[in-house]
Design an enzyme around this catalytic site. Structure first.
Site, PDB file in Angstrom:
ATOM      1  N   SER A  92      30.292  29.206  40.925  1.00 46.18           N
ATOM      2  CA  SER A  92      31.396  29.682  41.763  1.00 46.18           C
ATOM      3  C   SER A  92      31.004  30.004  43.195  1.00 46.18           C
ATOM      4  O   SER A  92      31.886  30.211  44.038  1.00 46.18           O
ATOM      5  CB  SER A  92      32.047  30.905  41.123  1.00 46.18           C
ATOM      6  OG  SER A  92      32.846  30.517  40.030  1.00 46.18           O
ATOM      7  N   TYR A 199      40.811  36.821  39.467  1.00 50.15           N
ATOM      8  CA  TYR A 199      39.980  35.622  39.635  1.00 50.15           C
ATOM      9  C   TYR A 199      40.487  34.486  38.759  1.00 50.15           C
ATOM     10  O   TYR A 199      40.692  34.644  37.565  1.00 50.15           O
ATOM     11  CB  TYR A 199      38.541  35.966  39.263  1.00 50.15           C
ATOM     12  CG  TYR A 199      37.511  35.022  39.800  1.00 50.15           C
ATOM     13  CD1 TYR A 199      36.754  35.366  40.921  1.00 50.15           C
ATOM     14  CD2 TYR A 199      37.274  33.798  39.202  1.00 50.15           C
ATOM     15  CE1 TYR A 199      35.799  34.514  41.418  1.00 50.15           C
ATOM     16  CE2 TYR A 199      36.325  32.937  39.696  1.00 50.15           C
ATOM     17  CZ  TYR A 199      35.582  33.292  40.802  1.00 50.15           C
ATOM     18  OH  TYR A 199      34.637  32.435  41.280  1.00 50.15           O
ATOM     19  N   SER A 200      40.670  33.314  39.363  1.00 48.86           N
ATOM     20  CA  SER A 200      41.136  32.142  38.620  1.00 48.86           C
ATOM     21  C   SER A 200      40.562  30.879  39.231  1.00 48.86           C
ATOM     22  O   SER A 200      40.825  30.560  40.397  1.00 48.86           O
ATOM     23  CB  SER A 200      42.665  32.067  38.619  1.00 48.86           C
ATOM     24  OG  SER A 200      43.111  30.859  38.030  1.00 48.86           O
ATOM     25  N   ASN A 201      39.773  30.152  38.470  1.00 48.58           N
ATOM     26  CA  ASN A 201      39.225  28.889  38.938  1.00 48.58           C
ATOM     27  C   ASN A 201      40.309  27.877  39.294  1.00 48.58           C
ATOM     28  O   ASN A 201      40.094  26.983  40.113  1.00 48.58           O
ATOM     29  CB  ASN A 201      38.310  28.299  37.859  1.00 48.58           C
ATOM     30  CG  ASN A 201      37.002  29.050  37.740  1.00 48.58           C
ATOM     31  OD1 ASN A 201      36.097  28.877  38.538  1.00 48.58           O
ATOM     32  ND2 ASN A 201      36.904  29.902  36.730  1.00 48.58           N
ATOM     33  N   ARG A 330      33.228  37.644  49.132  1.00 48.35           N
ATOM     34  CA  ARG A 330      33.322  38.994  48.592  1.00 48.35           C
ATOM     35  C   ARG A 330      32.558  39.971  49.484  1.00 48.35           C
ATOM     36  O   ARG A 330      31.531  39.617  50.078  1.00 48.35           O
ATOM     37  CB  ARG A 330      32.738  39.021  47.166  1.00 48.35           C
ATOM     38  CG  ARG A 330      33.072  40.270  46.375  1.00 48.35           C
ATOM     39  CD  ARG A 330      32.281  40.333  45.076  1.00 48.35           C
ATOM     40  NE  ARG A 330      32.710  39.385  44.060  1.00 48.35           N
ATOM     41  CZ  ARG A 330      33.605  39.646  43.121  1.00 48.35           C
ATOM     42  NH1 ARG A 330      34.200  40.818  43.071  1.00 48.35           N
ATOM     43  NH2 ARG A 330      33.905  38.729  42.214  1.00 48.35           N
ATOM     44  N   GLY A 345      27.940  33.291  41.482  1.00 46.82           N
ATOM     45  CA  GLY A 345      28.256  32.106  40.699  1.00 46.82           C
ATOM     46  C   GLY A 345      27.705  32.237  39.298  1.00 46.82           C
ATOM     47  O   GLY A 345      26.513  32.463  39.120  1.00 46.82           O
TER      48      GLY A 345
END
Length: 396
Positions: A92, A199-201, A330, A345
């Site tokens: 990520s 959070y969402s991919n 972030r 990630g």
């Protein structure tokens, strides 16, 4: 709630990504410092101690860390099985690269952060309460869309915890993963006056698709042309569906209920939410360039740094209890004052942790792999934050 069941990263699907093993790793856990005076790394006793602490918190994990300050570069690792210049899948952390591409397109007037998903991908985000006309590009980059995270779908979880060989060379296009996510209702409807995030991919699949339409090239090519080439990131690339890591790298195996699986070579993480491969050195260069204005004009960098604190993701809050989330970036406070910018990630056997001070003068990048157990990410992240705090506050 279990700290091993996070939603929002590839590693959240049954935690199979939590147990990477470097086959040749030294089991002693003694930190090995880069010899002082070497052309590409010096020695820091504090960094050595922090690397050992990350290993202890993760439970038999192997750690490679690199810091850059005004005094130069320091490196430390826990075992010789992780090459000093190891390539790894950043998972990520790739989102920061994609966010930079989108913000560059915004700076060029090719899109607006206030454009809706419907404007760029008409008819795609509809059904089960999902409405692309209410979701903006900014919502995608900041995870304020409320869209369901596709990696939490039972089909994805089953595929990763079952016969991995069936999906090792996966080439599923982003649109199909989005369609899978849209079978589920959203977690919430975006509220642009009082934004909240989860959070969402799925958000970054859509962001990559929009970047392709606005930029006229695939998201991979745009990352290469707009970031990798200009910064001279010689060890960073976007492999797409090519499963191989051509440079030095650690072997990755994972203990699953179905047995031990080798995750060293695969193409599962080939989409815009997780597809970049890099090194600790290149990540330090990238984040320093970002914070010192080499990649974005001031206006777009300021947009990237506008954070949302209110979250609907309790598991994320447990792992990152302080700070906020911007546009693919972030923020976390430092004990010495101020804070640092970064993006973590968590992938299939690869954990990436990064950090850069607001002035770009100090950076840190960490690659973590484990020896088969499932790390408690609350503990692991706590130790990694302490490592970043020491490095970025100048304790060496």
């Amino acid at each position: 709630m279990s700290t091993q069941g996070r939603a929002g990263r590839w590693a959240r699907t049954g935690r199979i990504g939590a147990a990477a093993l470097t086959l040749a790793a030294v089991a002693s856990g003694v930190a090995q410092a880069r010899p002082a005076g070497s052309p590409d790394g010096g020695h820091s006793r504090v960094l050595d101690a922090d690397v050992r602490a990350v290993r202890a918190a993760g439970g038999a994990v192997e750690v490679l860390a690199e810091t850059r300050t005004e005094k130069g570069t320091a490196r430390s690792r826990t075992g010789a099985g992780v090459p000093w210049d190891a390539q790894f899948r950043t998972a990520s952390t790739s989102k920061t690269f994609v966010a930079v591409v989108v913000l560059q397109l915004a700076a060029e007037g090719r899109l607006s952060l206030d454009d809706t998903v419907e404007r760029w991908l008409p008819g795609l985000v509809r059904g089960h309460g999902n409405d692309g006309s209410r979701i903006t590009v900014r919502d995608l980059l900041q995870h304020t869309s409320g869209l369901f995270d596709y990696v939490r779908d039972p089909e994805v979880t089953k595929a990763k915890t079952g016969d991995f060989e069936k999906i090792r060379n996966d080439a599923t296009p982003a649109g199909q993963w989005v369609a899978l996510a849209l079978r589920h209702p959203p977690l919430f409807v975006p509220d642009h006056r009082h934004p909240r995030w989860a959070y969402s991919n799925t958000n970054y699949l859509l962001a990559g698709m929009i970047a392709e339409k606005a930029g006229g090239l695939g998201w991979r090519e745009q990352v290469e042309h707009r970031i990798i080439a200009p910064l001279g990131l010689r060890h960073t690339f976007v492999p797409g569906t090519n499963p191989f890591l051509p440079g030095p790298h650690a072997a990755v195996t994972v203990n699953t209920p179905a047995g031990t699986v080798d995750f060293t070579e695969h193409s599962v993480q080939h989409t815009a939410d997780s597809g970049v491969v890099s090194t600790t050195g290149d990540l330090n260069t990238f984040f320093r360039a970002l914070l010192t204005g080499r990649l974005l004009p001031k206006a777009q960098l300021a947009e990237m740094q506008r954070t949302v604190v209110r979250t609907d993701d309790p598991e994320d809050l447990a792992e990152w209890p302080s700070g906020g989330y911007g546009l693919g970036l972030r923020w976390t406070p430092l004990s010495c004052g101020g804070g640092y910018w970064h993006h973590e990630g968590d992938g299939l056997g690869s954990y990436t942790r990064t950090g850069v001070t607001a002035d770009g003068r100090r950076t840190v990048a960490v690659s973590i792999t484990s020896a088969g157990s499932m790390p408690d990410l609350v503990k692991l992240n706590g130790a990694a934050r302490q490592l970043a705090d020491d490095a970025l506050c100048g304790r060496d």
